[in-house]
Design an enzyme around this catalytic site. Sequence first.
Site, PDB file in Angstrom:
ATOM      1  N   LYS A  95      13.047   8.972 -22.265  1.00 22.45           N
ATOM      2  CA  LYS A  95      11.999   9.203 -21.266  1.00 22.45           C
ATOM      3  C   LYS A  95      12.328   8.338 -20.062  1.00 22.45           C
ATOM      4  O   LYS A  95      12.397   7.103 -20.172  1.00 22.45           O
ATOM      5  CB  LYS A  95      10.633   8.832 -21.845  1.00 22.45           C
ATOM      6  CG  LYS A  95       9.503   9.066 -20.867  1.00 22.45           C
ATOM      7  CD  LYS A  95       8.170   8.633 -21.448  1.00 22.45           C
ATOM      8  CE  LYS A  95       7.148   8.546 -20.330  1.00 22.45           C
ATOM      9  NZ  LYS A  95       6.067   7.611 -20.650  1.00 22.45           N
ATOM     10  N   GLY A 183      -2.597   8.350 -18.123  1.00 21.61           N
ATOM     11  CA  GLY A 183      -3.937   8.532 -17.574  1.00 21.61           C
ATOM     12  C   GLY A 183      -4.932   9.198 -18.500  1.00 21.61           C
ATOM     13  O   GLY A 183      -6.136   9.153 -18.249  1.00 21.61           O
ATOM     14  N   THR A 205      -2.507   4.065 -23.952  1.00 19.62           N
ATOM     15  CA  THR A 205      -3.590   3.099 -23.694  1.00 19.62           C
ATOM     16  C   THR A 205      -4.911   3.544 -24.314  1.00 19.62           C
ATOM     17  O   THR A 205      -5.660   2.727 -24.847  1.00 19.62           O
ATOM     18  CB  THR A 205      -3.755   2.891 -22.183  1.00 19.62           C
ATOM     19  OG1 THR A 205      -2.485   2.565 -21.635  1.00 19.62           O
ATOM     20  CG2 THR A 205      -4.723   1.758 -21.886  1.00 19.62           C
TER      21      THR A 205
END
Lengths: 255, 382
Positions: A95, A183, A205
């Site tokens: 990535k 996000g 997260t």
Amino acid sequence: MEDTFILNGHQFTSRFILGSGKYSLDLIKAAIENAGAQMITLALRRAAGGEIANILDYIPDNITLLPNTSGARNADEAVRIARLAREMGCGDFIKIEAIRDTKYLLPDNYETLKATEVLAKEGFVVMPYMYPDLNFARDLRNAGAACVMPLGAPIGSNKGLCTKDFIKILIDEIDLPVIVDAGIGKPSQACEAMEMGAAAVMANTAIATARDIPTMALAFKKAIEAGRNAYLAGLGTVIDTGARASSPLTGFLHD
Amino acid sequence: MNRSNHMEYIDGMERIDSDMLKQVVHAMHNYDYTKYTAYDVKTALAHDSLTTEDFAALLSPAALPLLEEMAQRAQFETRKHFGNSIAMFTPLYIANYCENYCIYCGFNCHNKIRRARLTEAEIETEMQTISKTGLQEILILTGESRKMSNVDYIANACRIAKKYFKVVGIEVYPMNSAEYAKLHKSGADFVTVFQETYNSDKYETLHIEGHKRIFPYRFYAQERAIMGGMRGVGFAALLGLDDFRKDAFATGMHAYLLQKKYPHAEIAFSCPRLRPIINNDKINPRDVHEPQLLQVICAYRIFMPFAAITISTRECERFRNNAINIAATKISAGVDVGIGGHSGSQKGDEQFEISDPRNVDEVYKAIEQQGLQPVMSDYIYV
């Protein structure tokens, strides 16, 4: 027929790519199991961290590693980190994160493209983290990217699909898997991305900051599956404004 | 005694064409922390991303009664940006010769202490001993003597460090960008320089002799380090030397402006308070008590959520354990601030007295006990 998505010939049934940073190592296994994940990202800079508390020791062998190039500020550094990942036995998936802003951690599309060009030629399965821009996504495809990974919102913000309309354009126009990355803060947002037709969702997260990490991983798994099924089933029409006129506007055609 | 002009560069010191110093000092002089109210603090805390004016409010006395709210927000930001990771490291003092006379520092050239400089073999022995604890990050420190610990000597120490550690930082005297580039090539990637106080008048009275006296050269050290290719830079005021609110505000402004100018630079804060030294046990942090220190730490965190914050052994175990739960992201362990102490043969005295003697294993376990994850390295040298 089994519903799968393919990255450079590698087939996956799970559409949930799990992050491994930001939470305790001894929870990784439970999170993977509950997430039903087949692929987990890890920062190579964490994996290269020595013998004590090395993240690689906590990831089950049957999981595909997706090392990322975090810490790279430009294409050259991303390429070097990718090669190091391969040398360390982390496989061919990479990535790309090329970031030269420590405040917002927004991807640098230009540097990302340069790294993609080099690494795709070297046989990597290149998964570039990118700002959702159609022209740029086309360039990535032409450079040999295996997918595109547009951000939904700034990394770690948990703000959801702030870039929704632009991601939808990528889904409509780019014939590569579109994996929404960064996000996504809640299972419902992951579900929404999948309903739109995203091939997969990557989250870190949102899970890492949950009170109960394994349970949140399970919640994401179910949301992603629900969103995928809704996409496959074909969403019903939603009328946003106005009602249907009782006198048809096209009635005159039949007069 | 006629003292030299502390604002004037000495020959050989690189000058940078920048008005950052002027901006920081101007902001600090205009910072009237008495004008802020609880309303300003609450407004600041309600903002998603803080302005410099919000930061000023968080450092004001009006924010102290709202310290719990600040700590809650700080913890939220810390977890968002760093998750539960806490980086571990240890400082290694390789020399304590110093040419400066800084009246509060144990290494100052007039303080009668045992001076020493480790040989390359001794550095290697110290590093071997430290690396056996599992640590992967080291911070190399010297006293500020170009004569006794020149750039080549420090570069050698960095090269040795790269054999044993993933992450190498330096906390040495400020130098020119070409010298930083040399240390970067030798394996160092992080530079910390304490400005001590941003009040140049006060600075002049505390730094009586030596190159450290030159206030602007020290101020621009972080910028020269970035120009020399370093990945990250650390900032600090030594709290208790002067008006700590103004110094903390200036420290934040300094870091803020530098990151704005060099967006790729990784930013770190240290939050040292004054400590007693050999031959002067009266030195103390004056009005910077633990609540005030925590206020400063939380203000840094909320203002610049992405910055690393280090909590050193100047503070006690209880405070440090709580600081990592709220805002600090990096903690030292197994600390010895003398020369040669890690491998059991200390030959030079300490810079200051430490308050937390726990070894690496003890700190590691304390981090885990709080549900946090000790991280030995989150870094690649590229």
